[in-house]
Write a protein that holds these residues in place. Structure first.
Motif, PDB file in Angstrom:
ATOM      1  N   HIS A   1      20.034 145.098  72.065  1.00 47.81           N
ATOM      2  CA  HIS A   1      20.883 145.653  71.012  1.00 47.81           C
ATOM      3  C   HIS A   1      20.480 147.321  71.252  1.00 47.81           C
ATOM      4  O   HIS A   1      19.501 147.571  71.209  1.00 47.81           O
ATOM      5  N   GLU A   2      21.597 148.227  71.268  1.00 49.60           N
ATOM      6  CA  GLU A   2      21.487 149.386  71.515  1.00 49.60           C
ATOM      7  C   GLU A   2      20.588 150.372  70.470  1.00 49.60           C
ATOM      8  O   GLU A   2      20.172 151.499  70.556  1.00 49.60           O
ATOM      9  N   ASP A   3      20.421 149.761  69.053  1.00 48.62           N
ATOM     10  CA  ASP A   3      19.924 150.426  68.031  1.00 48.62           C
ATOM     11  C   ASP A   3      18.387 149.322  67.694  1.00 48.62           C
ATOM     12  O   ASP A   3      18.400 149.519  66.631  1.00 48.62           O
TER      13      ASP A   3
ATOM     14  N   ARG B   1      15.851 148.569  73.198  1.00 44.58           N
ATOM     15  CA  ARG B   1      17.396 148.982  73.319  1.00 44.58           C
ATOM     16  C   ARG B   1      17.865 148.177  74.282  1.00 44.58           C
ATOM     17  O   ARG B   1      19.313 148.198  74.701  1.00 44.58           O
ATOM     18  N   ASP B   2      17.236 146.945  74.578  1.00 40.44           N
ATOM     19  CA  ASP B   2      17.918 146.253  75.499  1.00 40.44           C
ATOM     20  C   ASP B   2      18.735 145.019  75.229  1.00 40.44           C
ATOM     21  O   ASP B   2      19.741 144.812  75.611  1.00 40.44           O
TER      22      ASP B   2
END
Length: 275
Positions: free
Chosen positions: A221-223, A218-219
């Motif tokens: 992109h959050e998903d 999740r670094d």
């Protein structure tokens, strides 16, 4: 100077650009570097850029941008759209990229293995290399049976937050790596935020010796969760990186650590000289 080194040319026309240590200024062609910087201003999803965009993204003076854009248009690397008053990349750039991809024997060898890998794990698998302060995708193959996130060839990733970038940083020399991390932190905004991103990358790099890979949970992109493994191209000795990414909502950290990472390390060993 290493082929992967990219020099910052964000200086006014009356100033000399800041060159990395060891670069022979007598041999360095500033005008060429600035022209390439203009082409690098295009990012994934960009169709048209105007002179203001070029100035904002490169830091070059408007007059310099005007001359460079005109020259690149005459040479077929940019195309001027009269209706919008902006520039688009033209066929000359495509021919350069095609030369790289067509000449990469490792890419041809990797494709069938990547297809099988994507099918087995139900995710997207990519092959990339360093380009300046980014990692660039040479190829991405997605699973046909699962919803996966995979960027197209030519897409760029942050070297600090992506597993692919961290894997590349893990295998270059210590002094070169620290210098690059400092530059990346500044490019990411500097200050506490840039330092925090660099520290997060350092933690993954430090774990590489035991893991044989680098993760990004999740670094970037959050998903999106991802893992990457570097290997040397047997053809020319440069570092390439395999990465596998998938939705964090359905592919948790344990999936990447226990199921995906061992398979990706095996794939890197099969195609090149893995670290």
């Amino acid at each position: 100077m290493p082929a992967s080194t990219v020099v910052s040319v964000n200086a006014s026309s009356s100033e000399a650009p800041a060159l990395p240590e060891g670069v022979d200024e007598r041999k360095f062609v500033v005008a060429l570097a600035r022209g390439l910087e203009l082409l690098r201003a295009f990012r994934p999803g960009d169709t048209l850029l105007g002179n203001r965009d070029f100035v904002a993204r490169t830091g070059l003076p408007k007059a310099t941008v005007n001359r460079l854009a005109y020259t690149l248009t005459v040479l077929g690397y940019l195309r001027f759209d009269e209706a919008f008053g902006k520039y688009a990349l033209d066929a000359g750039v495509l021919s350069l990229g095609f030369g790289l991809l067509a000449g990469t024997d490792t890419l041809e060898l990797a494709r069938p293995h990547m297809r099988e890998f994507a099918r087995e794990v139900g995710a997207a698998v990519s092959l990339g290399c360093r380009d300046g302060l980014d990692m660039i995708y040479l190829e991405t193959i997605r699973s046909e049976t699962a919803l996966t996130l995979g960027l197209a060839s030519g897409s760029r990733l942050s070297m600090l937050t992506s597993s692919m970038g961290r894997a590349y940083l893990a295998v270059i020399g210590g002094e070169e790596r620290e210098a690059l991390l400092t530059e990346l932190a500044l490019a990411a905004g500097g200050g506490a935020s840039g330092a925090a991103l660099a520290d997060a990358a350092r933690r993954e790099i430090a774990a590489f010796a035991q893991q044989g890979c680098c993760f990004s949970f999740r670094d970037w992109h959050e998903d999106v969760n991802a893992v990457a493994v570097p290997f040397r191209d047997p053809r020319d000795g440069r570092w390439l990186v395999f990465s596998c990414s998938g939705p964090a909502s359905s592919m948790g950290e344990d999936v990447f650590r226990e199921r995906v990472a061992p398979r990706l390390r095996a794939l890197a060993r099969r195609l090149g000289h893995a670290r």
